[in-house]
Design a protein around this motif. Structure first.
Motif, short mmCIF file in Angstrom:
data_model
loop_
_atom_site.label_atom_id
_atom_site.label_comp_id
_atom_site.label_asym_id
_atom_site.label_seq_id
_atom_site.Cartn_x
_atom_site.Cartn_y
_atom_site.Cartn_z
N LEU A 82 0.87 -1.17 0.00
CA LEU A 82 0.00 0.00 0.00
C LEU A 82 0.91 1.23 0.00
N PRO A 83 0.93 1.98 -1.09
CA PRO A 83 1.81 3.16 -1.15
C PRO A 83 1.59 4.09 0.04
N ALA A 84 2.66 4.75 0.45
CA ALA A 84 2.62 5.58 1.66
C ALA A 84 1.57 6.67 1.60
N ASN A 85 1.28 7.19 0.41
CA ASN A 85 0.34 8.30 0.30
C ASN A 85 -1.07 7.86 -0.09
N GLN A 86 -1.32 6.56 -0.10
CA GLN A 86 -2.62 6.05 -0.52
C GLN A 86 -3.51 5.78 0.68
N ARG A 87 -4.74 6.18 0.58
CA ARG A 87 -5.71 5.91 1.63
C ARG A 87 -6.16 4.45 1.57
N ALA A 88 -6.87 4.03 2.59
CA ALA A 88 -7.36 2.65 2.63
C ALA A 88 -8.35 2.42 1.50
N PRO A 89 -8.06 1.51 0.57
CA PRO A 89 -8.99 1.28 -0.55
C PRO A 89 -10.33 0.75 -0.05
N SER A 90 -11.40 1.23 -0.64
CA SER A 90 -12.73 0.74 -0.26
C SER A 90 -12.80 -0.75 -0.59
N GLY A 91 -13.43 -1.48 0.26
CA GLY A 91 -13.55 -2.92 0.05
C GLY A 91 -12.42 -3.73 0.65
N ILE A 92 -11.33 -3.08 1.01
CA ILE A 92 -10.22 -3.77 1.68
C ILE A 92 -10.38 -3.59 3.18
N MET A 93 -10.35 -4.70 3.90
CA MET A 93 -10.64 -4.66 5.33
C MET A 93 -9.45 -5.06 6.21
N GLN A 94 -8.33 -5.44 5.59
CA GLN A 94 -7.22 -5.99 6.37
C GLN A 94 -5.89 -5.44 5.87
N PHE A 95 -5.06 -5.01 6.82
CA PHE A 95 -3.78 -4.40 6.49
C PHE A 95 -2.71 -4.95 7.42
N TRP A 96 -1.61 -5.42 6.84
CA TRP A 96 -0.50 -5.95 7.63
C TRP A 96 0.59 -4.89 7.72
N GLY A 97 1.17 -4.76 8.89
CA GLY A 97 2.27 -3.83 9.10
C GLY A 97 3.60 -4.57 9.16
N TYR A 98 4.54 -4.16 8.29
CA TYR A 98 5.82 -4.85 8.16
C TYR A 98 6.96 -3.98 8.68
N ASP A 99 7.74 -4.55 9.55
CA ASP A 99 8.91 -3.89 10.12
C ASP A 99 10.10 -4.21 9.22
N ARG A 100 10.47 -3.27 8.35
CA ARG A 100 11.52 -3.54 7.37
C ARG A 100 12.86 -3.79 8.06
N ALA A 101 13.14 -3.06 9.15
CA ALA A 101 14.43 -3.23 9.84
C ALA A 101 14.57 -4.63 10.42
N ALA A 102 13.49 -5.14 11.00
CA ALA A 102 13.52 -6.49 11.61
C ALA A 102 13.16 -7.58 10.62
N GLU A 103 12.63 -7.19 9.45
CA GLU A 103 12.16 -8.14 8.45
C GLU A 103 11.09 -9.07 9.02
N ARG A 104 10.15 -8.47 9.74
CA ARG A 104 9.07 -9.23 10.36
C ARG A 104 7.76 -8.45 10.29
N TRP A 105 6.67 -9.18 10.13
CA TRP A 105 5.33 -8.59 10.27
C TRP A 105 5.06 -8.36 11.75
N ARG A 106 4.46 -7.21 12.09
CA ARG A 106 4.21 -6.87 13.49
C ARG A 106 2.74 -6.81 13.87
N ILE A 107 1.89 -6.32 12.94
CA ILE A 107 0.48 -6.13 13.28
C ILE A 107 -0.43 -6.52 12.11
#
Length: 198
Positions: A82-107
């Motif tokens: 999801l590009p940094a300047n893009q709002r939450a697309p309608s119809g999408i209900m789930q978003f994963w947060g990725y920690d690039r430094a740790a190379e792990r999903w966090r939320i």
């Protein structure tokens, strides 16, 4: 862009999430298996992720709170940046947060269809209750979804971990919440085994 390994989870604990969101005074709550463990007051099993819900109109504010994470949409089995300047697309209900430094999903941040005053069931928003009844808090203030609603989500697929969660919650579930859950199951999932046990 290469999508990170979808199995590379090292989710934060709920207290870390709450600390990260301590300056946000908008509706949110922990859901899923972690919500049940917050209700129990102890961790009863391992958790692969950390799921919590927000309202769609608050997405940008929550995203700002996780400025060190990259966000990806997770929809119909497909994960996309999801590009940094893009709002939450309608119809999408789930978003994963990725920690690039740790190379792990966090939320795992999910959109719910309610309002600040009302909680609504994502799979059928006609099922709703006052948010004050549906969002509980731990002694140190972490908001989590009422266990009856957590179990409603889990009842459809009933994976082994969902069955264990149900078995652990049933003896403690208040009578009024058992009745509400049974009524929901009778309408949404007629013949569901959990309804008979309630």
């Amino acid at each position: 862009m290469t999508i990170p390994d979808q199995e590379a989870w090292n989710a934060w604990q709920p207290d870390v999430l709450a600390q990260r969101l301590s300056d946000i005074h908008l509706p949110w709550c922990v859901v899923g298996g972690w919500a049940l463990d917050l209700w129990h007051g102890a961790q009863t099993r391992e958790h692969d992720d950390l799921e919590f819900t927000i309202l769609r109109e608050d997405f940008d504010r929550f995203r700002q709170a996780f400025g060190d994470l990259e966000f990806y949409t997770a929809h119909a089995g497909v994960v996309e940046k999801l590009p940094a300047n893009q709002r939450a697309p309608s119809g999408i209900m789930q978003f994963w947060g990725y920690d690039r430094a740790a190379e792990r999903w966090r939320i795992d941040m999910m959109i719910e269809p309610g309002t600040p005053e009302w909680w609504a069931y994502k799979r059928d928003p006609a099922f709703k209750r006052p948010r004050a009844e549906m969002v509980m808090r731990t002694a140190d203030g972490i908001p989590f979804l009422n266990p009856s609603a957590v179990l409603l989500f889990k009842a459809r697929d009933r994976r082994p971990k969902d069955q264990r969660d149900f078995d652990g919650a049933l003896p403690k579930l208040p009578v009024i919440e058992r009745a509400w859950l049974k009524d929901c199951l009778d309408v949404l999932h007629p013949g569901n085994e959990w309804a008979r046990m309630l």
